[in-house]
Scaffold this motif. Structure first.
Motif, mmCIF file in Angstrom:
data_model
loop_
_atom_site.group_PDB
_atom_site.id
_atom_site.type_symbol
_atom_site.label_atom_id
_atom_site.label_comp_id
_atom_site.label_asym_id
_atom_site.label_seq_id
_atom_site.Cartn_x
_atom_site.Cartn_y
_atom_site.Cartn_z
ATOM 1 N N ASP A 226 8.214 7.034 -0.009
ATOM 2 C CA ASP A 226 9.662 7.153 0.251
ATOM 3 C C ASP A 226 10.152 5.975 1.082
ATOM 4 O OD1 ASP A 226 9.645 9.474 -1.080
ATOM 5 O OD2 ASP A 226 9.854 10.788 0.676
ATOM 6 N N ARG A 227 9.388 5.661 2.106
ATOM 7 C CA ARG A 227 9.773 4.574 3.012
ATOM 8 C C ARG A 227 9.800 3.234 2.268
ATOM 9 N NH1 ARG A 227 12.431 3.304 7.230
ATOM 10 N NH2 ARG A 227 11.613 1.621 8.482
ATOM 11 N N ALA A 228 8.784 3.000 1.432
ATOM 12 C CA ALA A 228 8.676 1.703 0.736
ATOM 13 C C ALA A 228 9.878 1.479 -0.179
ATOM 14 C CB ALA A 228 7.372 1.644 -0.056
ATOM 15 N N GLU A 229 10.421 2.571 -0.708
ATOM 16 C CA GLU A 229 11.531 2.407 -1.647
ATOM 17 C C GLU A 229 12.783 1.798 -1.009
ATOM 18 O OE1 GLU A 229 11.720 6.201 -3.545
ATOM 19 O OE2 GLU A 229 10.132 5.645 -4.952
ATOM 20 N N HIS A 230 12.853 1.848 0.324
ATOM 21 C CA HIS A 230 14.001 1.219 1.014
ATOM 22 C C HIS A 230 13.934 -0.303 0.961
ATOM 23 C CE1 HIS A 230 14.154 5.162 2.983
ATOM 24 N NE2 HIS A 230 15.446 4.911 3.045
ATOM 25 N N ALA B 170 0.850 -1.199 0.000
ATOM 26 C CA ALA B 170 0.000 0.000 0.000
ATOM 27 C C ALA B 170 0.886 1.250 0.000
ATOM 28 C CB ALA B 170 -0.910 -0.007 1.226
ATOM 29 N N MET B 171 1.917 1.212 0.837
ATOM 30 C CA MET B 171 2.815 2.369 0.945
ATOM 31 C C MET B 171 3.530 2.626 -0.381
ATOM 32 S SD MET B 171 4.170 1.452 4.749
ATOM 33 C CE MET B 171 5.677 2.393 4.662
ATOM 34 N N ALA B 172 3.929 1.544 -1.047
ATOM 35 C CA ALA B 172 4.625 1.696 -2.334
ATOM 36 C C ALA B 172 3.703 2.359 -3.359
ATOM 37 C CB ALA B 172 5.094 0.336 -2.836
ATOM 38 N N CYS B 173 2.387 2.192 -3.172
ATOM 39 C CA CYS B 173 1.417 2.847 -4.067
ATOM 40 C C CYS B 173 1.088 4.260 -3.571
ATOM 41 C CB CYS B 173 0.136 2.021 -4.150
ATOM 42 S SG CYS B 173 0.377 0.435 -4.965
ATOM 43 N N GLY B 174 1.782 4.698 -2.528
ATOM 44 C CA GLY B 174 1.554 6.046 -2.002
ATOM 45 C C GLY B 174 0.261 6.149 -1.204
ATOM 46 N N THR B 175 -0.144 5.046 -0.597
ATOM 47 C CA THR B 175 -1.367 5.052 0.215
ATOM 48 C C THR B 175 -1.015 4.896 1.692
ATOM 49 O OG1 THR B 175 -2.557 4.073 -1.604
ATOM 50 C CG2 THR B 175 -3.596 3.889 0.553
ATOM 51 N N PRO B 176 -1.415 5.853 2.515
ATOM 52 C CA PRO B 176 -1.066 5.752 3.938
ATOM 53 C C PRO B 176 -1.755 4.564 4.598
ATOM 54 C CG PRO B 176 -2.223 7.823 3.478
ATOM 55 C CD PRO B 176 -2.185 7.053 2.197
ATOM 56 N N VAL B 177 -1.104 4.077 5.626
ATOM 57 C CA VAL B 177 -1.557 2.854 6.288
ATOM 58 C C VAL B 177 -1.929 3.170 7.736
ATOM 59 C CG1 VAL B 177 -0.601 0.698 7.179
ATOM 60 C CG2 VAL B 177 -0.126 1.359 4.840
ATOM 61 N N VAL B 178 -3.031 2.592 8.195
ATOM 62 C CA VAL B 178 -3.300 2.580 9.637
ATOM 63 C C VAL B 178 -3.069 1.146 10.070
ATOM 64 C CG1 VAL B 178 -4.994 2.887 11.474
ATOM 65 C CG2 VAL B 178 -5.019 4.416 9.519
ATOM 66 N N ALA B 179 -2.036 0.928 10.857
ATOM 67 C CA ALA B 179 -1.648 -0.445 11.200
ATOM 68 C C ALA B 179 -1.532 -0.591 12.705
ATOM 69 C CB ALA B 179 -0.319 -0.785 10.531
ATOM 70 N N THR B 180 -1.471 -1.842 13.138
ATOM 71 C CA THR B 180 -1.279 -2.087 14.563
ATOM 72 C C THR B 180 0.220 -2.110 14.893
ATOM 73 O OG1 THR B 180 -1.608 -4.378 13.910
ATOM 74 C CG2 THR B 180 -3.401 -3.324 15.131
ATOM 75 N N ARG B 181 0.505 -1.759 16.133
ATOM 76 C CA ARG B 181 1.909 -1.709 16.565
ATOM 77 C C ARG B 181 2.357 -3.122 16.961
ATOM 78 N NH1 ARG B 181 1.189 2.284 19.753
ATOM 79 N NH2 ARG B 181 1.853 3.986 18.416
ATOM 80 N N VAL B 182 2.479 -3.987 15.968
ATOM 81 C CA VAL B 182 2.912 -5.369 16.240
ATOM 82 C C VAL B 182 3.971 -5.782 15.218
ATOM 83 C CG1 VAL B 182 0.691 -6.127 17.221
ATOM 84 C CG2 VAL B 182 1.098 -6.420 14.779
#
Ligand code: UDP
Length: 416
Positions: free
Chosen positions: A385-389, A326-338
């Motif tokens: 940006d983050r996904a590109e790593h 999702a992030m690589a498609c530029g879509t923000p994520v709401v995720a759990t801290r796990v």
């Protein structure tokens, strides 16, 4: 490579086919591209699959018959594991094949790896993908009644493998804390994403291609339909959001991707969706939630791009490829801290993190993200940006380095 129950070319999003299938497929291709010869042995599950399928130049999938050629629960796969192993040995001997190393994925494959490595006198690398003891802490369903056997096998694999791969710092710490792993054997290699497949597509174009309303606020869930994925928590969160903000009822839509809609395809999967539909009914959200079944990855990129946010409410997650895609498609994520989600998503930079199982916190984060356009834009940029790593090339670097280390240690031992 051994991936007993998860064929790297299987249709994704159904029972027992998800991130691990993708991982094995991508890593096998990446290693082969670097010049290694990779054969992936897996159980023959689909009648239409040929015995051997190319994954790419230098990498093949070899289907080994073991029990009926269809889905069977993992515990039944385990009951036939001796026969499966014997069939691999026979196949390898018959074809005059020789391997330098065995890499097993998931506990079922660890059983086979032990036997093959002993026969061929080669080292083993193991990746758990998920851990029985971690799953046991959060899940109250154990559909395959596999837990005790599984944990025992995992312990043995951790003890006996020459190398261990963890997908995140958290998974590494779980291996150390719960399984008493030897730190010298451990390599932390985060997973990757194909940024050519998962790339930002203009939201209007993606919505047009999918025939979606341009004005709706669209939320996405993607994954296997299992309790551990927290879909019920997400539905409760949406129910709470609508209670607090009735004005959003006609405006927000949740699309659930994954699972089987047709009982002819997979009856137990369909039952799980029926259960969730009952929860949707309790919250009076029939008009706001769509279950659309599983989708192949190239088309999934359209869904990620069409969405305003992707929810990843898992109770546990060793890595969480969906968040990364999702992030690589530029879509923000709401995720759990796990688990690995904490490695992938930087809270406030590429998405929002909430405690697992907390539908109120999830509702709040969803509302914040849906209502705050500036925040969404900020996180969307951060997400890509983050996904590109996280490239499969980097995964290949990490795995290859571990193989080299394991093979060098063995050579040194033999030289003494
Ligand atoms: N997936 C897919 N189609 C679907 C549902 C899921 O291709 O309908 C893929 C998704 O793109 C991702 C994987 O399945 O690559 C799920 O991986 P994740 O690590 O999120 O979860 P896991 O299955 O490992 O628990």
């Amino acid at each position: 490579m051994l991936s007993v129950h998860a064929c790297p070319l299987a249709k994704l999003g159904g029972r027992d086919s998800g991130g691990m299938n993708v991982y094995v497929r991508e890593v096998a291709r990446e290693l082969a591209w670097r010049g290694d010869r990779v054969d992936v042995f897996t159980r023959w599950r689909e009648p239409d699959d040929p015995q051997i399928q190319e994954l790419g130049p230098g990498a093949s999938v070899i289907h080994i018959p073991s029990g009926p050629v269809r889905y069977i629960p993992k515990i039944e796969v385990y009951e036939r594991i001796g026969q499966f192993t014997a069939s691999i040995l026979e196949y390898v001997e018959h074809n005059g094949l020789k391997y330098d190393l065995v890499h097993s994925h998931y506990w079922l494959s660890a059983v086979v790896a032990r036997e093959l490595a002993a026969r061929w006198d080669v080292p083993t690398v193991h990746m758990a993908h998920t851990l029985g003891l971690v799953k046991r802490e959060v899940a109250d369903e154990d559909p395959d009644a596999e837990s005790d056997i599984r944990v025992e096998i995992e312990r043995r694999a951790v003890r006996r493998s020459d190398g261990l791969v963890a997908a995140s710092e958290i998974e590494a710490s779980e291996l150390l804390r719960l399984y008493d792993a030897d730190p010298a054997k451990l390599s932390i290699v985060p997973c990757g994403v194909d940024t050519d497949v998962f790339r930002p597509i203009r939201q209007v174009d993606a919505r047009e291609a999918l025939g979606r309303d341009q004005c709706e606020r669209l939320m996405l869930f993607v994954g296997r339909i299992e309790q551990i994925k927290g879909i019920d928590v997400l539905l409760d969160a949406l129910g709470l959001l609508f209670k607090r903000r009735p004005d959003l009822r006609g405006d927000v839509c949740l699309v659930v991707v994954g699972g089987a809609l047709d009982p002819g395809d997979d009856a137990p999967e369909t039952e799980k969706i029926q259960e969730l539909r009952r929860l949707v009914h309790e919250h009076r959200m029939e008009d706001s939630v769509d279950f659309i079944g599983s989708i192949d990855q190239p088309r999934l990129a359209l869904w990620y791009s069409a969405a305003d946010l992707c929810a990843v409410p898992s109770l546990t997650e060793s890595f969480g490829l969906v968040a990364l895609e999702a992030m690589a498609c530029g879509t923000p994520v709401v995720a759990t801290r796990v688990g690995g989600l904490q490695t992938v998503v930087e809270d406030g930079e590429s998405g929002l993190l909430v405690p697992p199982g907390d539908h109120a916190a999830l509702a709040e984060a969803i509302e914040q993200l849906l209502m705050d356009h500036r925040l969404r834009t900020h996180l969307a940029h951060g997400a890509r940006d983050r996904a590109e790593h996280f490239t499969w090339q980097r995964v290949g670097d990490g795995i290859e380095a571990l193989y080299d280390r394991v093979l060098a240690a063995r050579a040194a031992r033999l030289a003494v």
